[in-house]
Design a protein around this motif. Structure first.
Motif, PDB file in Angstrom:
ATOM      1  N   ILE A  93      41.019  44.448  49.289  1.00 37.09           N
ATOM      2  CA  ILE A  93      40.982  44.622  47.831  1.00 37.09           C
ATOM      3  C   ILE A  93      39.969  43.673  47.203  1.00 37.09           C
ATOM      4  CG2 ILE A  93      42.344  44.279  45.718  1.00 37.09           C
ATOM      5  CD1 ILE A  93      44.745  45.422  47.329  1.00 37.09           C
ATOM      6  N   VAL A  94      39.940  42.432  47.687  1.00 35.56           N
ATOM      7  CA  VAL A  94      38.951  41.474  47.171  1.00 35.56           C
ATOM      8  C   VAL A  94      37.540  41.986  47.441  1.00 35.56           C
ATOM      9  CG1 VAL A  94      37.997  39.143  47.468  1.00 35.56           C
ATOM     10  CG2 VAL A  94      40.475  39.465  47.263  1.00 35.56           C
ATOM     11  N   GLU A  95      37.318  42.497  48.631  1.00 40.18           N
ATOM     12  CA  GLU A  95      35.985  43.021  48.955  1.00 40.18           C
ATOM     13  C   GLU A  95      35.621  44.194  48.058  1.00 40.18           C
ATOM     14  OE1 GLU A  95      33.213  44.220  52.760  1.00 40.18           O
ATOM     15  OE2 GLU A  95      35.389  44.355  52.987  1.00 40.18           O
ATOM     16  N   LYS A  96      36.557  45.104  47.851  1.00 47.19           N
ATOM     17  CA  LYS A  96      36.311  46.274  46.999  1.00 47.19           C
ATOM     18  C   LYS A  96      36.010  45.856  45.563  1.00 47.19           C
ATOM     19  CE  LYS A  96      38.569  50.316  45.104  1.00 47.19           C
ATOM     20  NZ  LYS A  96      39.864  50.831  44.715  1.00 47.19           N
ATOM     21  N   ASN A  97      36.789  44.915  45.045  1.00 46.71           N
ATOM     22  CA  ASN A  97      36.664  44.537  43.635  1.00 46.71           C
ATOM     23  C   ASN A  97      35.611  43.471  43.360  1.00 46.71           C
ATOM     24  OD1 ASN A  97      38.707  46.330  42.985  1.00 46.71           O
ATOM     25  ND2 ASN A  97      40.304  44.776  43.079  1.00 46.71           N
ATOM     26  N   LEU A  98      35.409  42.558  44.307  1.00 46.42           N
ATOM     27  CA  LEU A  98      34.535  41.413  44.053  1.00 46.42           C
ATOM     28  C   LEU A  98      33.328  41.334  44.985  1.00 46.42           C
ATOM     29  CD1 LEU A  98      37.295  38.705  43.444  1.00 46.42           C
ATOM     30  CD2 LEU A  98      36.045  40.055  41.739  1.00 46.42           C
ATOM     31  N   GLY A  99      33.348  42.093  46.065  1.00 48.11           N
ATOM     32  CA  GLY A  99      32.191  42.141  46.949  1.00 48.11           C
ATOM     33  C   GLY A  99      32.294  41.240  48.167  1.00 48.11           C
TER      34      GLY A  99
END
Length: 170
Positions: free
Chosen positions: A105-111
Motif C-alpha cells: 500500500i505504501v508503494e502504491k500510494n507513496l512510491g
C-alpha cells in the motif's frame, strides 16, 4: 485553517475557561501506565476509569509493547510508574494485514522511494493474526525486557469495542 483546526481552537478556548487542574504534578499520581491502541473507538479515560493526572496513557497502532518501549522506559525511570496495564481490542486493524500488505500500500500510494525508506529503517508494522496471543506475547516481551524491572506489575487485557467491556487475559 481546516475545520479540525478550528474545532481544536474553539474547544481549547471553552475547556481552558473552566480548567482548574493546572496544579497536578508531572508524575502520574497512581503510578501506572496504560498502553492501548490508537483506535478512535477507545476512550481510555472513560473505559478504564482514568482521571486527569492518574496515569500515563500510551497509544499506538495495536497497543504494541515493542513500539511503546521508549515511552514505557521514560514513564518508569523518569516519572516513577510501577505498573503496566496493556489493553488490545477486538476488531483491531492490526489483525487485518501483514507487513507485505502494508509495504504494498505504501508503494502504491507513496512510491518506491517511500518503500526504500521503510526498508532502510527496517520498519515492521507489527501486525498480529491472533488477538489473545498478541496480548500474551506483548506481556511476555515486557516481562523479559531488561528495561522493565521485575518489580513492575504487568497485566494484559482485551477491550471489546462491541460492548465496552474489558476482560483480563494475563
Amino acid at each position: 485553517m481546516s475545520a479540525i483546526q478550528k474545532n481544536v481552537e474553539q474547544t481549547s478556548e471553552s475547556y481552558s475557561a473552566s480548567f482548574t487542574q493546572g496544579h497536578l504534578a508531572l508524575p502520574p499520581a497512581k503510578k501506572y501506565l496504560v498502553l492501548t491502541c490508537m483506535d478512535a473507538r477507545i476512550d481510555p479515560a472513560r473505559a478504564f476509569g482514568i482521571e486527569l493526572g492518574d496515569a500515563h496513557v500510551i497509544r499506538n497502532a495495536g497497543a504494541s509493547a515493542v513500539d511503546a518501549l521508549r515511552s514505557i522506559v521514560i514513564s518508569e525511570q523518569l516519572l516513577g510508574t510501577n505498573e503496566i496495564v496493556l489493553v488490545k481490542h477486538t476488531g483491531c486493524g492490526m489483525l487485518t494485514f501483514k507487513n507485505e500488505d502494508a509495504y504494498g500500500i505504501v508503494e502504491k500510494n507513496l512510491g518506491e522511494e517511500a518503500v526504500a525508506e521503510l526498508t532502510a529503517k527496517n520498519l515492521d508494522f507489527l501486525p498480529f493474526p491472533e488477538l489473545e496471543k498478541a496480548v500474551e506475547d506483548d506481556v511476555a516481551f515486557l516481562k523479559a525486557s531488561k528495561l522493565v524491572p521485575d518489580s513492575v506489575t504487568i497485566s494484559g487485557w482485551i477491550y471489546e469495542v462491541e460492548s465496552g467491556k474489558t476482560r483480563r487475559v494475563v
